[in-house]
Scaffold this motif. Structure first.
Motif, mmCIF file in Angstrom:
data_model
loop_
_atom_site.group_PDB
_atom_site.id
_atom_site.type_symbol
_atom_site.label_atom_id
_atom_site.label_comp_id
_atom_site.label_asym_id
_atom_site.label_seq_id
_atom_site.Cartn_x
_atom_site.Cartn_y
_atom_site.Cartn_z
ATOM 1 N N ASN A 124 0.835 -1.200 0.000
ATOM 2 C CA ASN A 124 0.000 0.000 0.000
ATOM 3 C C ASN A 124 0.872 1.253 0.000
ATOM 4 O O ASN A 124 2.006 1.237 0.489
ATOM 5 C CB ASN A 124 -0.935 0.006 1.212
ATOM 6 C CG ASN A 124 -1.961 -1.103 1.140
ATOM 7 O OD1 ASN A 124 -2.296 -1.588 0.053
ATOM 8 N ND2 ASN A 124 -2.477 -1.540 2.288
ATOM 9 N N GLU A 125 0.318 2.335 -0.512
ATOM 10 C CA GLU A 125 1.083 3.546 -0.782
ATOM 11 C C GLU A 125 0.739 4.633 0.237
ATOM 12 O O GLU A 125 -0.410 5.067 0.301
ATOM 13 C CB GLU A 125 0.726 3.997 -2.201
ATOM 14 C CG GLU A 125 1.561 5.077 -2.796
ATOM 15 C CD GLU A 125 1.153 5.312 -4.247
ATOM 16 O OE1 GLU A 125 1.692 4.635 -5.127
ATOM 17 O OE2 GLU A 125 0.264 6.153 -4.487
ATOM 18 N N GLU A 126 1.711 5.051 1.027
ATOM 19 C CA GLU A 126 1.479 6.152 1.972
ATOM 20 C C GLU A 126 1.409 7.462 1.202
ATOM 21 O O GLU A 126 2.334 7.818 0.478
ATOM 22 C CB GLU A 126 2.599 6.211 3.003
ATOM 23 C CG GLU A 126 2.398 7.291 4.059
ATOM 24 C CD GLU A 126 3.528 7.346 5.069
ATOM 25 O OE1 GLU A 126 3.614 6.427 5.904
ATOM 26 O OE2 GLU A 126 4.332 8.292 5.004
ATOM 27 N N ILE A 127 0.297 8.187 1.376
ATOM 28 C CA ILE A 127 0.122 9.429 0.621
ATOM 29 C C ILE A 127 0.028 10.657 1.529
ATOM 30 O O ILE A 127 0.094 11.790 1.041
ATOM 31 C CB ILE A 127 -1.123 9.368 -0.289
ATOM 32 C CG1 ILE A 127 -2.389 9.151 0.540
ATOM 33 C CG2 ILE A 127 -0.967 8.289 -1.344
ATOM 34 C CD1 ILE A 127 -3.666 9.279 -0.273
ATOM 35 N N PHE A 128 -0.104 10.436 2.852
ATOM 36 C CA PHE A 128 -0.240 11.587 3.754
ATOM 37 C C PHE A 128 0.076 11.132 5.171
ATOM 38 O O PHE A 128 -0.251 10.004 5.566
ATOM 39 C CB PHE A 128 -1.670 12.139 3.692
ATOM 40 C CG PHE A 128 -1.878 13.416 4.461
ATOM 41 C CD1 PHE A 128 -1.546 14.644 3.903
ATOM 42 C CD2 PHE A 128 -2.403 13.399 5.755
ATOM 43 C CE1 PHE A 128 -1.726 15.828 4.606
ATOM 44 C CE2 PHE A 128 -2.598 14.568 6.466
ATOM 45 C CZ PHE A 128 -2.260 15.789 5.880
ATOM 46 N N ILE A 129 0.725 11.992 5.930
ATOM 47 C CA ILE A 129 1.004 11.704 7.339
ATOM 48 C C ILE A 129 0.954 13.011 8.106
ATOM 49 O O ILE A 129 1.401 14.046 7.618
ATOM 50 C CB ILE A 129 2.364 10.982 7.500
ATOM 51 C CG1 ILE A 129 2.563 10.521 8.945
ATOM 52 C CG2 ILE A 129 3.515 11.860 7.039
ATOM 53 C CD1 ILE A 129 3.716 9.527 9.103
ATOM 54 N N ASP A 338 -7.073 3.995 3.355
ATOM 55 C CA ASP A 338 -7.106 3.598 4.761
ATOM 56 C C ASP A 338 -6.456 4.667 5.626
ATOM 57 O O ASP A 338 -5.416 5.230 5.255
ATOM 58 C CB ASP A 338 -6.362 2.281 4.976
ATOM 59 C CG ASP A 338 -7.246 1.065 4.806
ATOM 60 O OD1 ASP A 338 -8.422 1.231 4.426
ATOM 61 O OD2 ASP A 338 -6.754 -0.057 5.028
ATOM 62 N N PHE A 339 -7.066 4.937 6.783
ATOM 63 C CA PHE A 339 -6.459 5.779 7.811
ATOM 64 C C PHE A 339 -5.878 4.868 8.889
ATOM 65 O O PHE A 339 -6.533 3.908 9.307
ATOM 66 C CB PHE A 339 -7.496 6.696 8.462
ATOM 67 C CG PHE A 339 -7.892 7.886 7.634
ATOM 68 C CD1 PHE A 339 -7.433 9.160 7.945
ATOM 69 C CD2 PHE A 339 -8.729 7.738 6.535
ATOM 70 C CE1 PHE A 339 -7.805 10.259 7.182
ATOM 71 C CE2 PHE A 339 -9.105 8.826 5.771
ATOM 72 C CZ PHE A 339 -8.637 10.101 6.092
ATOM 73 N N GLU A 340 -4.677 5.179 9.325
ATOM 74 C CA GLU A 340 -4.051 4.435 10.410
ATOM 75 C C GLU A 340 -3.563 5.407 11.477
ATOM 76 O O GLU A 340 -3.000 6.462 11.157
ATOM 77 C CB GLU A 340 -2.868 3.613 9.896
ATOM 78 C CG GLU A 340 -3.270 2.520 8.919
ATOM 79 C CD GLU A 340 -2.090 1.668 8.485
ATOM 80 O OE1 GLU A 340 -2.326 0.533 8.049
ATOM 81 O OE2 GLU A 340 -0.929 2.136 8.588
ATOM 82 N N VAL A 341 -3.801 5.056 12.738
ATOM 83 C CA VAL A 341 -3.318 5.859 13.853
ATOM 84 C C VAL A 341 -2.076 5.171 14.423
ATOM 85 O O VAL A 341 -1.991 3.929 14.431
ATOM 86 C CB VAL A 341 -4.415 6.034 14.928
ATOM 87 C CG1 VAL A 341 -4.757 4.714 15.593
ATOM 88 C CG2 VAL A 341 -3.997 7.056 15.967
#
Length: 422
Positions: A124-129, A338-341
């Motif tokens: 999966n591709e991280e697009i924002f943090i 997907d959002f991950e905390v």
């Protein structure tokens, strides 16, 4: 469910895009086209047979009126045969249509062009943090230890009453859970979503309508005697509100929200990564659902992303957004973020929300349509998102807000809890 006309007109593109799911769908797609051709041939034969039967029936009436009874009776034998032929053709047509539909039910949605290639969640591709990861004191605990220390969640009691994956929330733990639900619903209704209280069991048609059946049958709890399913998410009853509906273009967009418990068998889920609240069979979730005009659905999708972002900013939890790869995107979704905390005590990311655009896939199954300004009928687009799933949000709050002498409550939740510390 993909539309047959779309498959016929875009055969090569459909096959290529389904390859992103690591699926060679060429045989299934060719079978769909063949079955549709056979179905159409049968429909033409049936239509011609019925038309001939109607024409002869009129001719028989005219012959009787003209006193030509013998000729009329001779033709009646032919209409009898045509009626028998029509019955056989109708049965063949229904059988062919059922075979075609059963095959279409097995074909997943085609991924959006932006979906990256990949086999699993590792691709999966991280697009924002966003958000600062807190520095915890020495001896900081994971949430299952905090729950025991402060007596706010009892996993052993849940195991006694039902089994593993059914925790009991107690005291301030139960109050914090209720506070989160109320806060999420208030945020959603303030954003224009209409609140619904939804059934917690659905029939088979509802499961097929949103794509849980036949794809996730083994993950759902089934009440055999009544042939009902415990809902895995409020998406299922919420979206099925609009099953078999013909809307007007002016009715769009539609946004609804609802809180429900969710039930998932989660067969095969074992190990340390599913301890505590990380993976449950019963959990609470607040959902947002949208029915959109096809031209506006991706703008609405971005709006849903921004809405969940705003909630996490107010909770002051560090989070990131992932664009799911083809091997991880769900059966019915065209595009999912997907959002991950970040759980500081566990030193890992925990999924807390999925926001998906299904385009026409669910709407075609649901027969959810609208009439445009020209009076033509079109399929709607459906979208949904967690806003939010409670267990891992709660885990993130307990772990990231812990101090040496207790757990702080996020400022935005204090009006809902009535206390600022556990």
């Amino acid at each position: 469910m993909l539309q047959v006309a779309f498959i016929r007109e875009n055969r090569a593109d459909v096959i290529k895009r389904l390859e992103k799911r690591n699926l060679d769908a060429s045989q299934m797609i060719d079978d769909v086209i063949t079955l549709d051709e056979e179905r159409r041939e049968l429909q033409t034969k049936l239509d011609n047979t019925l038309a001939e039967s109607n024409s002869i029936s009129k001719e028989i009436g005219n012959l009787f009126k003209s006193g030509k009874a013998d000729e009329a009776n001779a033709l009646k034998e032919k209409t009898t045969q045509l009626k028998e032929d029509s019955k056989v053709l109708g049965e063949q047509l229904n059988a062919k249509a059922e075979t075609l539909n059963n095959l279409l039910y097995k074909i997943p949605n085609v991924p959006h062009e932006s979906v990256p290639n990949g086999n699993s969640d590792e691709d999966n591709e991280e697009i924002f943090i966003e958000g600062d990861i807190p520095k915890l004191h020495d001896g900081a605990l994971p949430h299952w230890e905090l729950a025991k220390k402060y007596d706010i969640i009892d996993f052993e009691l849940g195991n006694k009453i039902t089994g593993a994956g059914f925790p009991v929330y107690k005291g301030k733990g139960a109050r914090l859970q209720r506070a989160l639900i109320a806060y999420f619903l208030d945020k959603n209704t303030a954003a224009g979503y209409t609140e619904y209280q939804l059934p917690h069991l659905v029939n088979e048609a509802s499961g097929f309508g949103t794509g849980q059946l036949p794809d996730k049958e083994g993950q759902m709890y089934h009440v055999g005697e009544d042939n009902l399913y415990l809902i895995p998410t409020a998406e299922v009853p919420g979206t099925n509100i609009f099953r078999d509906e013909l809307l007007s273009e002016k009715d769009l967009p539609i946004g609804i929200t609802g809180y429900t418990p969710c039930f998932r068998r989660e067969a095969g889920s074992y190990g340390a990564h599913v301890r505590g609240l990380n993976r449950l069979h019963q959990f609470d979730k607040v959902e947002i659902i949208r029915v959109e005009h096809p031209d506006n659905s991706y703008k609405a999708f971005e709006g849903m992303i921004d809405h969940v972002k705003d909630i996490l900013k107010e909770l002051k939890l560090p989070y990131r957004i992932l664009r799911l790869c083809g091997g991880d995107v769900t059966f019915a979704s065209a595009l999912t973020y997907d959002f991950e905390v970040f759980s500081t005590a566990q030193d890992r990311w925990l999924e807390i929300s999925s926001v998906s655009n299904f385009e026409t896939f669910q709407a075609n199954r649901l027969k959810l349509r609208f009439k445009n300004k020209d009076g033509k009928t079109q399929l709607c687009h459906t979208l949904n998102g967690s806003s939010l799933a409670l267990p891992r949000v709660l885990a993130g709050i307990l772990e990231n807000y812990q101090t040496e002498d207790g757990i702080k409550i996020p400022e935005v939740l204090i009006p809902y809890t009535g206390f600022n510390k556990i």
